[in-house]
Write a protein that holds these residues in place. Structure first.
Motif, mmCIF file in Angstrom:
data_model
loop_
_atom_site.group_PDB
_atom_site.id
_atom_site.type_symbol
_atom_site.label_atom_id
_atom_site.label_comp_id
_atom_site.label_asym_id
_atom_site.label_seq_id
_atom_site.Cartn_x
_atom_site.Cartn_y
_atom_site.Cartn_z
ATOM 1 N N THR A 11 0.830 -1.194 0.000
ATOM 2 C CA THR A 11 0.000 0.000 0.000
ATOM 3 C C THR A 11 0.865 1.244 0.000
ATOM 4 O OG1 THR A 11 -1.662 -1.175 1.274
ATOM 5 C CG2 THR A 11 -1.841 1.224 1.212
ATOM 6 N N PRO A 12 0.810 2.092 -1.039
ATOM 7 C CA PRO A 12 1.605 3.314 -1.049
ATOM 8 C C PRO A 12 1.211 4.214 0.091
ATOM 9 C CG PRO A 12 0.627 2.865 -3.213
ATOM 10 C CD PRO A 12 -0.025 1.951 -2.242
ATOM 11 N N PRO A 13 2.170 4.894 0.744
ATOM 12 C CA PRO A 13 1.842 5.785 1.844
ATOM 13 C C PRO A 13 0.811 6.841 1.471
ATOM 14 C CG PRO A 13 4.211 5.413 1.735
ATOM 15 C CD PRO A 13 3.615 4.794 0.505
ATOM 16 N N SER A 14 0.884 7.369 0.245
ATOM 17 C CA SER A 14 -0.068 8.403 -0.145
ATOM 18 C C SER A 14 -1.478 7.868 -0.185
ATOM 19 C CB SER A 14 0.314 8.958 -1.525
ATOM 20 O OG SER A 14 0.347 7.911 -2.488
ATOM 21 N N ALA A 15 -1.636 6.607 -0.640
ATOM 22 C CA ALA A 15 -2.966 6.011 -0.685
ATOM 23 C C ALA A 15 -3.496 5.772 0.713
ATOM 24 C CB ALA A 15 -2.908 4.691 -1.462
ATOM 25 N N ALA A 16 -2.605 5.323 1.625
ATOM 26 C CA ALA A 16 -3.029 5.088 3.001
ATOM 27 C C ALA A 16 -3.503 6.368 3.651
ATOM 28 C CB ALA A 16 -1.872 4.473 3.808
ATOM 29 N N GLY A 17 -2.794 7.461 3.415
ATOM 30 C CA GLY A 17 -3.161 8.720 4.038
ATOM 31 C C GLY A 17 -4.460 9.299 3.521
ATOM 32 N N ALA A 18 -4.851 8.902 2.306
ATOM 33 C CA ALA A 18 -6.057 9.455 1.705
ATOM 34 C C ALA A 18 -7.319 8.734 2.156
ATOM 35 C CB ALA A 18 -5.951 9.395 0.178
ATOM 36 N N ARG A 19 -7.176 7.584 2.805
ATOM 37 C CA ARG A 19 -8.329 6.801 3.208
ATOM 38 C C ARG A 19 -8.980 7.384 4.448
ATOM 39 N NH1 ARG A 19 -5.513 0.861 2.306
ATOM 40 N NH2 ARG A 19 -5.595 0.889 0.038
ATOM 41 N N PRO A 20 -10.288 7.153 4.629
ATOM 42 C CA PRO A 20 -10.980 7.701 5.801
ATOM 43 C C PRO A 20 -10.509 7.017 7.070
ATOM 44 C CG PRO A 20 -12.417 6.215 4.600
ATOM 45 C CD PRO A 20 -11.198 6.408 3.749
ATOM 46 N N PRO A 21 -10.511 7.729 8.204
ATOM 47 C CA PRO A 21 -10.053 7.124 9.454
ATOM 48 C C PRO A 21 -11.067 6.119 9.986
ATOM 49 C CG PRO A 21 -10.905 9.326 9.858
ATOM 50 C CD PRO A 21 -10.903 9.141 8.372
ATOM 51 N N LEU A 22 -10.584 4.995 10.450
ATOM 52 C CA LEU A 22 -11.426 4.026 11.144
ATOM 53 C C LEU A 22 -11.332 4.241 12.649
ATOM 54 C CD1 LEU A 22 -13.253 1.547 11.129
ATOM 55 C CD2 LEU A 22 -11.189 0.128 11.030
ATOM 56 N N LEU A 23 -10.117 4.576 13.106
ATOM 57 C CA LEU A 23 -9.898 4.847 14.526
ATOM 58 C C LEU A 23 -9.172 6.172 14.672
ATOM 59 C CD1 LEU A 23 -10.020 3.672 17.481
ATOM 60 C CD2 LEU A 23 -7.670 2.912 17.091
ATOM 61 N N GLU A 24 -9.720 7.051 15.479
ATOM 62 C CA GLU A 24 -9.097 8.345 15.773
ATOM 63 C C GLU A 24 -8.939 8.485 17.283
ATOM 64 O OE1 GLU A 24 -10.007 11.859 12.958
ATOM 65 O OE2 GLU A 24 -11.907 10.800 13.185
ATOM 66 N N VAL A 25 -7.735 8.773 17.705
ATOM 67 C CA VAL A 25 -7.421 8.931 19.121
ATOM 68 C C VAL A 25 -6.798 10.302 19.318
ATOM 69 C CG1 VAL A 25 -6.110 8.002 21.063
ATOM 70 C CG2 VAL A 25 -6.993 6.452 19.299
ATOM 71 N N SER A 26 -7.283 11.036 20.288
ATOM 72 C CA SER A 26 -6.742 12.369 20.539
ATOM 73 C C SER A 26 -6.508 12.570 22.030
ATOM 74 C CB SER A 26 -7.680 13.457 20.005
ATOM 75 O OG SER A 26 -8.975 13.340 20.543
ATOM 76 N N GLY A 27 -5.299 13.041 22.358
ATOM 77 C CA GLY A 27 -4.965 13.381 23.736
ATOM 78 C C GLY A 27 -5.061 12.231 24.715
ATOM 79 N N LEU A 28 -4.752 11.014 24.271
ATOM 80 C CA LEU A 28 -4.906 9.849 25.157
ATOM 81 C C LEU A 28 -3.830 9.861 26.239
ATOM 82 C CD1 LEU A 28 -6.565 7.230 25.545
ATOM 83 C CD2 LEU A 28 -4.727 6.044 24.331
ATOM 84 N N ARG A 29 -4.291 9.749 27.475
ATOM 85 C CA ARG A 29 -3.385 9.718 28.627
ATOM 86 C C ARG A 29 -3.788 8.562 29.527
ATOM 87 N NH1 ARG A 29 -0.135 13.253 32.132
ATOM 88 N NH2 ARG A 29 0.019 14.624 30.326
#
Length: 278
Positions: A11-29
């Motif tokens: 999988t090319p990195p550019s293609a991976a980055g263009a896909r929609p997020p399945l999991l998003e994590v923000s500020g996890l502590r």
């Protein structure tokens, strides 16, 4: 850094980055008493990719997996899976949504065959069932057609047809690792989190594992979150990686970027990292 073998990532990195997020994590502590195991980490895992999480012992990798799957309650942060906030859900509820995991210690029932282990895993997870299976594992019947099909699929994906009727003690460590992955796959998850699946494997077994992992997003539509110490495996199969050290994110990017990052090299080769956990 330990590099034992390579598996070509497709999988090319550019293609991976263009896909929609399945999991998003923000500020996890994640904290244990006064100790910060994971410090304000952000992640964005695109659907249909293999995302890697690496770091030396004590970096906070397993603590993050425990928080994502509901086994540890984070001190702060937001976890969104498939567009839904799941931070308040229990492990079995997250599993129902399609979030599966493996464990470092292994979770196979030694008195059940490989196939029976998968049949148990394919059943609908409830708190009562989970507690019952921990205390009194049973030999399941074939189950309904959906379960049977899912088990057959997981056995095929992991190449376990020839050992399906054997017991875990009768097969090699590499195959037992694949059985653990097959157990997680038996419920047809959208995302599977693999915690150190290559631990203890030799080079040949690690390469075979890498080939199997690469088929999951490409051929079966299962997104993979891979946590491992085997740098050869992780750098060759992952589309994107995050590196932790002492609970903090020190690097993030494609395998080519991570491989040459001086902070990553220092984390693995320089300094003393206390602790034996991940």
């Amino acid at each position: 850094m330990k590099v034992r073998g390579t598996v070509t990532a497709a999988t090319p990195p550019s293609a991976a980055g263009a896909r929609p997020p399945l999991l998003e994590v923000s500020g996890l502590r994640v904290t244990y008493g006064g100790v910060v195991a994971v410090s304000d980490v952000d992640l964005r895992i695109a659907e249909g990719t293999i995302y890697g999480l690496i770091g030396p012992n004590g970096a906070g990798k397993t603590s993050m997996v425990d928080a994502l799957t509901g086994y540890t309650r984070p001190a702060a942060g937001r976890i969104v899976f498939g567009g839904r906030e799941i931070g308040g859900l229990r492990p079995y509820q997250r599993a129902r949504l399609g979030l599966a995991r493996t464990f470092q210690s292994g979770e196979l029932f030694d008195d059940l065959t490989v196939e029976e282990n998968l049949l148990v895993a394919s059943e609908r997870v409830t708190l009562g069932l989970a507690l019952r299976e921990l205390v009194l594992p049973r030999r399941p019947a074939d189950g309904d057609r959906t379960n049977r099909d899912s088990v057959d699929w997981a056995i095929s994906v992991c190449g376990l047809e020839d050992v399906a009727d054997r017991y875990p003690a009768q097969i090699s460590l590499g195959r037992r690792k694949l059985v653990g992955i097959a157990r997680a796959l038996a419920r047809r998850p959208r995302l599977v989190l693999l915690d150190e699946p290559a631990a203890g494997l030799d080079t040949t077994e690690s390469l075979e594992l890498g080939r199997r992992l690469r088929t999951l997003p490409e051929e079966h539509g299962v997104t993979v979150f891979l946590i491992d110490h085997d740098m050869g495996l992780v750098l060759s199969v992952c589309d994107h990686l995050t590196v932790l050290d002492f609970g903090r994110r020190i690097a993030d990017g494609t395998p080519a970027v991570i491989r040459e990052d001086p902070r990553v090299i220092e984390a693995y080769l320089g300094g003393q990292h206390a602790g034996s956990g991940a």
